[in-house]
Scaffold this motif. Structure first.
Motif, PDB file in Angstrom:
ATOM      1  N   TYR A  45      32.883 -14.290  26.444  1.00 14.77           N
ATOM      2  CA  TYR A  45      33.386 -15.061  27.580  1.00 14.77           C
ATOM      3  C   TYR A  45      32.906 -14.460  28.897  1.00 14.77           C
ATOM      4  O   TYR A  45      32.551 -15.179  29.831  1.00 14.77           O
ATOM      5  CB  TYR A  45      34.915 -15.117  27.542  1.00 14.77           C
ATOM      6  CG  TYR A  45      35.526 -15.722  28.787  1.00 14.77           C
ATOM      7  CD1 TYR A  45      35.409 -17.082  29.039  1.00 14.77           C
ATOM      8  CD2 TYR A  45      36.203 -14.935  29.707  1.00 14.77           C
ATOM      9  CE1 TYR A  45      35.951 -17.641  30.184  1.00 14.77           C
ATOM     10  CE2 TYR A  45      36.753 -15.482  30.847  1.00 14.77           C
ATOM     11  CZ  TYR A  45      36.612 -16.832  31.088  1.00 14.77           C
ATOM     12  OH  TYR A  45      37.151 -17.386  32.225  1.00 14.77           O
ATOM     13  N   ALA A  46      32.858 -13.135  28.984  1.00 15.95           N
ATOM     14  CA  ALA A  46      32.443 -12.464  30.222  1.00 15.95           C
ATOM     15  C   ALA A  46      31.011 -12.810  30.602  1.00 15.95           C
ATOM     16  O   ALA A  46      30.653 -12.765  31.779  1.00 15.95           O
ATOM     17  CB  ALA A  46      32.603 -10.956  30.076  1.00 15.95           C
ATOM     18  N   ASP A  47      30.190 -13.175  29.613  1.00 10.98           N
ATOM     19  CA  ASP A  47      28.803 -13.546  29.890  1.00 10.98           C
ATOM     20  C   ASP A  47      28.646 -15.015  30.278  1.00 10.98           C
ATOM     21  O   ASP A  47      27.548 -15.441  30.628  1.00 10.98           O
ATOM     22  CB  ASP A  47      27.917 -13.246  28.679  1.00 10.98           C
ATOM     23  CG  ASP A  47      27.594 -11.776  28.553  1.00 10.98           C
ATOM     24  OD1 ASP A  47      27.704 -11.046  29.558  1.00 10.98           O
ATOM     25  OD2 ASP A  47      27.229 -11.345  27.441  1.00 10.98           O
ATOM     26  N   ALA A  48      29.721 -15.772  30.210  1.00  5.92           N
ATOM     27  CA  ALA A  48      29.652 -17.183  30.586  1.00  5.92           C
ATOM     28  C   ALA A  48      29.436 -17.291  32.100  1.00  5.92           C
ATOM     29  O   ALA A  48      29.949 -16.469  32.873  1.00  5.92           O
ATOM     30  CB  ALA A  48      30.939 -17.905  30.186  1.00  5.92           C
ATOM     31  N   ALA A  73      32.807 -17.478  34.187  1.00  2.83           N
ATOM     32  CA  ALA A  73      33.902 -16.653  33.661  1.00  2.83           C
ATOM     33  C   ALA A  73      34.788 -16.158  34.802  1.00  2.83           C
ATOM     34  O   ALA A  73      34.308 -15.837  35.887  1.00  2.83           O
ATOM     35  CB  ALA A  73      33.339 -15.472  32.884  1.00  2.83           C
ATOM     36  N   ASP A  74      36.064 -16.099  34.546  1.00  2.24           N
ATOM     37  CA  ASP A  74      37.050 -15.630  35.525  1.00  2.24           C
ATOM     38  C   ASP A  74      37.108 -14.106  35.473  1.00  2.24           C
ATOM     39  O   ASP A  74      37.710 -13.524  34.565  1.00  2.24           O
ATOM     40  CB  ASP A  74      38.407 -16.253  35.194  1.00  2.24           C
ATOM     41  CG  ASP A  74      39.507 -15.867  36.165  1.00  2.24           C
ATOM     42  OD1 ASP A  74      39.286 -14.995  37.023  1.00  2.24           O
ATOM     43  OD2 ASP A  74      40.606 -16.442  36.050  1.00  2.24           O
ATOM     44  N   GLN A  75      36.511 -13.450  36.453  1.00  2.00           N
ATOM     45  CA  GLN A  75      36.428 -11.993  36.447  1.00  2.00           C
ATOM     46  C   GLN A  75      37.803 -11.338  36.571  1.00  2.00           C
ATOM     47  O   GLN A  75      38.040 -10.270  36.003  1.00  2.00           O
ATOM     48  CB  GLN A  75      35.507 -11.504  37.568  1.00  2.00           C
ATOM     49  CG  GLN A  75      35.157 -10.041  37.476  1.00  2.00           C
ATOM     50  CD  GLN A  75      34.422  -9.690  36.178  1.00  2.00           C
ATOM     51  OE1 GLN A  75      33.506 -10.396  35.758  1.00  2.00           O
ATOM     52  NE2 GLN A  75      34.815  -8.616  35.540  1.00  2.00           N
ATOM     53  N   THR A  76      38.720 -11.967  37.274  1.00  2.00           N
ATOM     54  CA  THR A  76      40.073 -11.418  37.387  1.00  2.00           C
ATOM     55  C   THR A  76      40.752 -11.379  36.021  1.00  2.00           C
ATOM     56  O   THR A  76      41.399 -10.396  35.662  1.00  2.00           O
ATOM     57  CB  THR A  76      40.910 -12.252  38.378  1.00  2.00           C
ATOM     58  OG1 THR A  76      40.224 -12.289  39.631  1.00  2.00           O
ATOM     59  CG2 THR A  76      42.297 -11.664  38.560  1.00  2.00           C
TER      60      THR A  76
END
Length: 67
Positions: free
Chosen positions: A21-24, A27-30
């Protein structure tokens, strides 16, 4: 499968899903910053036999910025 191994595998799968998901692109960094450390902290001890006998996770090369 015992509960301990199931918890370990489930947590590892959630960490993997979070990494994907972080690579999307959107993605919502928070969310990632809040959930990532919580998942990592909840990771139980690995099940017996996961690592070879005598394995020491602190033994290895020095990383940049490390002492």
């Amino acid at each position: 499968m015992c509960q301990h191994i199931e918890d370990f595998h489930r947590t590892v799968l959630m960490l993997g899903a979070l990494a994907l998901y972080a690579d999307a692109p959107d993605a919502d960094q928070t969310f990632i910053d809040a959930i990532g450390p919580s998942l990592a902290a909840s990771l139980p001890e690995p099940p017996p036999g996961m690592f070879p006998p005598g394995y020491d996770p602190t033994d290895g090369p020095d990383y940049p910025g490390g002492s």
